[in-house]
Design a protein around this motif. Structure first.
Motif: not given
Ligand code: ADE
Length: 225
Positions: A157-161, A169-170, A175-177
């Motif tokens: 699920r972290k892979l782009p798209g 996922a960001l 997450s760091p965000a």
């Protein structure tokens, strides 16, 4: 990314492959394949495990069987394979999976996941063929398959798209965000249900204020301010 899962129960993963974000990742060219060590076992009658030296309950996956399976898959000595790809044994006592490890694994071009059954692996499999031991928590499962699916789920699920929404996922829990904190609460229509209203700020259209409110909620859930 290509993921190889070594499992005695490859058909379990057919359901998993059909999950939307997994199917999306596969449609984008990523691969998730299962390898059954029973298919290449050098022993008779499809034997893959044996009783533990020193006695005790249960059966242990044999090192010669795993070597044969890895050799057949990669055409090389498994001791050499681990210098060019992450080879992960799923074990209850391994490094605990978290968002940081999932991101680390998602950045790899290829992963090999080894699922133990019964009492687990002959320790030489872990010592000689693996780069990592990963656990999905401090409890014991009947085998590594569900743990492998958990690893694949969070990595894919972290892979782009793979997710419908590029940003999903960001800015999510841990997450760091969000400074590693749990995600802030979400609300949708109706804005008022039985008098249970949605925080006013979310209806205000004030993007910066909403961002700060969410960050504060997230910090609060982490046990901060
Ligand atoms: N195999 C058995 N239990 C496990 C766990 N908790 N995590 C990873 N692999 C396992």
């Amino acid at each position: 990314m290509n993921i190889d899962v070594f499992t005695l129960f490859p058909h379990w993963f057919e359901w998993f492959r059909g999950q939307r974000h997994v199917a999306n990742a596969l449609a984008l060219g990523h691969a998730l394949e299962c390898v059954d060590p029973r298919a290449t076992t050098p022993l008779g009658a499809g034997q893959v495990d044996d009783t533990p030296f020193g006695g005790g309950a249960g059966m242990v996956l044999r090192v010669d069987v795993m070597e044969a399976a890895l050799r057949a898959r990669y055409g090389d000595d498994p001791v050499a394979v681990r210098s060019r790809r992450r080879v992960i044994a799923l074990t209850p006592g391994g490094r605990q999976l978290d968002d940081a490890l999932a991101s680390e694994l998602a950045a790899e071009p290829g992963l090999t996941l080894l699922c133990g059954r019964y009492e687990g692996f002959d320790e030489r499999i872990v010592e000689r063929f693996c780069t990592d031991e990963v656990s999905i928590g401090r409890y014991v499962l009947a085998g590594g398959e569900l743990a492998a699916m958990v690893v694949c789920d969070t990595v894919l699920r972290k892979l782009p798209g793979a997710l419908g929404h590029a940003d999903s996922a960001l800015e999510e829990s841990f997450s760091p965000a969000l400074e590693g904190a749990p995600e802030y609460p979400h609300y949708t229509r109706p804005a008022d249900w039985r008098g249970w209203t949605v925080p006013e700020i979310l209806l205000s259209g004030h993007h910066e204020k909403i961002r700060l409110w969410r960050l504060e909620q997230s910090r609060r859930r982490a046990g901060g301010t």
